[in-house]
Design an enzyme around this catalytic site. Structure first.
Site, PDB file in Angstrom:
ATOM      1  N   SER A 133      -4.137  -2.055   3.017  1.00 38.90           N
ATOM      2  CA  SER A 133      -3.691  -0.834   3.695  1.00 38.90           C
ATOM      3  C   SER A 133      -4.539   0.351   3.270  1.00 38.90           C
ATOM      4  O   SER A 133      -5.063   0.390   2.147  1.00 38.90           O
ATOM      5  CB  SER A 133      -2.231  -0.564   3.326  1.00 38.90           C
ATOM      6  OG  SER A 133      -1.827   0.730   3.707  1.00 38.90           O
ATOM      7  N   LYS A 174      -0.335  -2.922  -2.974  1.00 43.24           N
ATOM      8  CA  LYS A 174      -1.543  -3.324  -2.246  1.00 43.24           C
ATOM      9  C   LYS A 174      -2.777  -3.179  -3.135  1.00 43.24           C
ATOM     10  O   LYS A 174      -3.642  -4.063  -3.168  1.00 43.24           O
ATOM     11  CB  LYS A 174      -1.698  -2.479  -0.976  1.00 43.24           C
ATOM     12  CG  LYS A 174      -0.638  -2.720   0.083  1.00 43.24           C
ATOM     13  CD  LYS A 174      -0.723  -4.125   0.648  1.00 43.24           C
ATOM     14  CE  LYS A 174       0.210  -4.309   1.840  1.00 43.24           C
ATOM     15  NZ  LYS A 174       0.158  -5.689   2.384  1.00 43.24           N
ATOM     16  N   TYR A 232       4.693   1.066  -2.821  1.00 40.20           N
ATOM     17  CA  TYR A 232       4.149   0.185  -1.787  1.00 40.20           C
ATOM     18  C   TYR A 232       2.627   0.148  -1.857  1.00 40.20           C
ATOM     19  O   TYR A 232       2.007  -0.915  -1.912  1.00 40.20           O
ATOM     20  CB  TYR A 232       4.590   0.636  -0.396  1.00 40.20           C
ATOM     21  CG  TYR A 232       3.733   0.062   0.707  1.00 40.20           C
ATOM     22  CD1 TYR A 232       3.767  -1.293   0.998  1.00 40.20           C
ATOM     23  CD2 TYR A 232       2.861   0.875   1.432  1.00 40.20           C
ATOM     24  CE1 TYR A 232       2.960  -1.842   1.994  1.00 40.20           C
ATOM     25  CE2 TYR A 232       2.057   0.345   2.425  1.00 40.20           C
ATOM     26  CZ  TYR A 232       2.103  -1.014   2.694  1.00 40.20           C
ATOM     27  OH  TYR A 232       1.291  -1.549   3.677  1.00 40.20           O
TER      28      TYR A 232
END
Length: 356
Positions: A124, A152, A148
């Site tokens: 991402s 990643k 989050y």
């Protein structure tokens, strides 16, 4: 030889399944349906006219993964599975680290056991944090600012360490910007659970009356209309980017990161107007204060993907908005029919094939 798709029933995963099947690949899908619906697999079969196996299983269950690899001749993996809501990750960080990071480690351990060392990872643009450097290049200093994004980034680092420990691996890290749109058939699209976290599904739900109005956070940015600018990419273009990355990892060893975006930025209000034009529906919106951490402008430098993968996004915002509206109009409540799932205490079980 088959391609394993983790999280394949989700928004990006289901569109990638369509492109893989249409390109002649055999696929196997694994999903726990936490953030997706089994019905999307039914729709993929309808679109492609092709059948495939999928398992209801969780990546935290290594025994289930072992069964999947033992029953299928997997040659490569495209790894989408993971929790992905920024706000939720702030409230439940341990849940995100356990699911995203531990699940990926389990997957890689089983891949290694079966000698499968070709991986395309769904990363991402959140790994870039709140950088003000645009366009954003892959070499930009990384620094995610929420749990989050940190999952990643952490997974990217784990995969780099994995490659450096064993250079027979071939890994592509695909850093998405803002996927929107839907398949032109209107059969599959984005179906978030609860209130959408992203702009375009929120607008679409306002258009069909599920939500009353759009909240626009910040109208005093140094942009033409004062609202934030982002890089929006059609989900089908993004899916095709996975095919190009899969082709790349099948012919070389190494680990490489690639931005997948359009390289063009559009403001929130530009997207609202484009959707209104595509749908013929006025979208009411309310201006609110900026959110902490939001930057004024964010869009990708996509040169590396164009040169090394031979990939470039081809669909503009008109197509993006038209396809979102077709999906939402045809499916006002999202996927409201689901395949019947058969459960077993001993191993993940293939769900029933759709009858079409």
């Amino acid at each position: 030889m088959k391609i394993l798709i983790t999280g394949g029933s989700g928004y990006i995963g289901s569109h990638t399944c369509v492109e893989l099947l249409n390109a002649g690949y055999e696929i196997v899908v694994v999903d726990n349906f936490l953030n997706s619906k089994a019905e999307s697999m039914n729709r993929v079969r309808r679109i492609t006219g092709k059948d495939f196996k999928y398992y209801e299983a969780d990546l935290l269950n290594k025994d289930a993964l072992d069964v999947i690899f033992s029953e299928n001749n997997i040659s490569a993996v495209i790894h989408f599975a993971g929790l992905k809501a920024v706000g939720e990750s702030n409230n439940f960080p341990l849940k995100y680290y356990q699911n995203n990071v531990t699940g990926t480690i389990n997957l890689c351990e089983i891949m290694k056991k079966y000698g499968v060392k070709k991986l395309v990872f769904s990363s991402s643009a959140t790994v870039y944090g709140s950088t003000n450097q645009v366009p954003i290049k892959e070499e930009t200093i990384l620094g995610a600012e929420n749990p989050y994004g940190r999952t990643k980034l952490m997974i990217e680092e784990i995969l780099r360490d994995l490659y450096h420990s064993d250079q027979s691996w071939s890994i592509a890290l695909l850093r998405y910007f803002n996927p929107i749109g839907a398949h032109e058939s209107g059969l599959i699209g984005e179906d978030p659970k609860g209130i959408p976290n992203n702009l375009m599904p929120y607008i679409a739900q306002v258009a069909v009356g599920r939500l009353s109005s759009l909240s626009v956070y910040g109208n005093d940015y140094p942009t033409l209309d004062g609202t934030g600018i982002r890089d929006y990419i059609h989900v089908v273009d993004l899916a095709i980017g996975h095919l190009r990355a899969l082709e790349k990892v099948q012919c070389i060893h190494g680990i490489n990161a690639y931005n997948l975006g359009t390289g063009i930025g559009y403001s929130v209000l530009e997207m609202v107007k484009a959707f209104e034009k595509a749908s013929g529906i006025s979208i009411p919106y309310v201006m609110k204060d900026r959110r902490p951490g939001d930057v004024a402008i964010c869009f990708a430098d996509v040169t590396k993907a164009r040169i090394q993968l031979g990939w470039k996004a081809s669909r503009g915002i008109e197509a993006m908005c038209r396809d979102i509206w077709r999906w939402q109009k045809n499916n006002p409540n999202g996927y409201n029919e689901e395949l019947e799932i058969q459960h077993s205490d001993k191993q993940p079980v293939l769900t029933k094939a759709a009858d079409f």
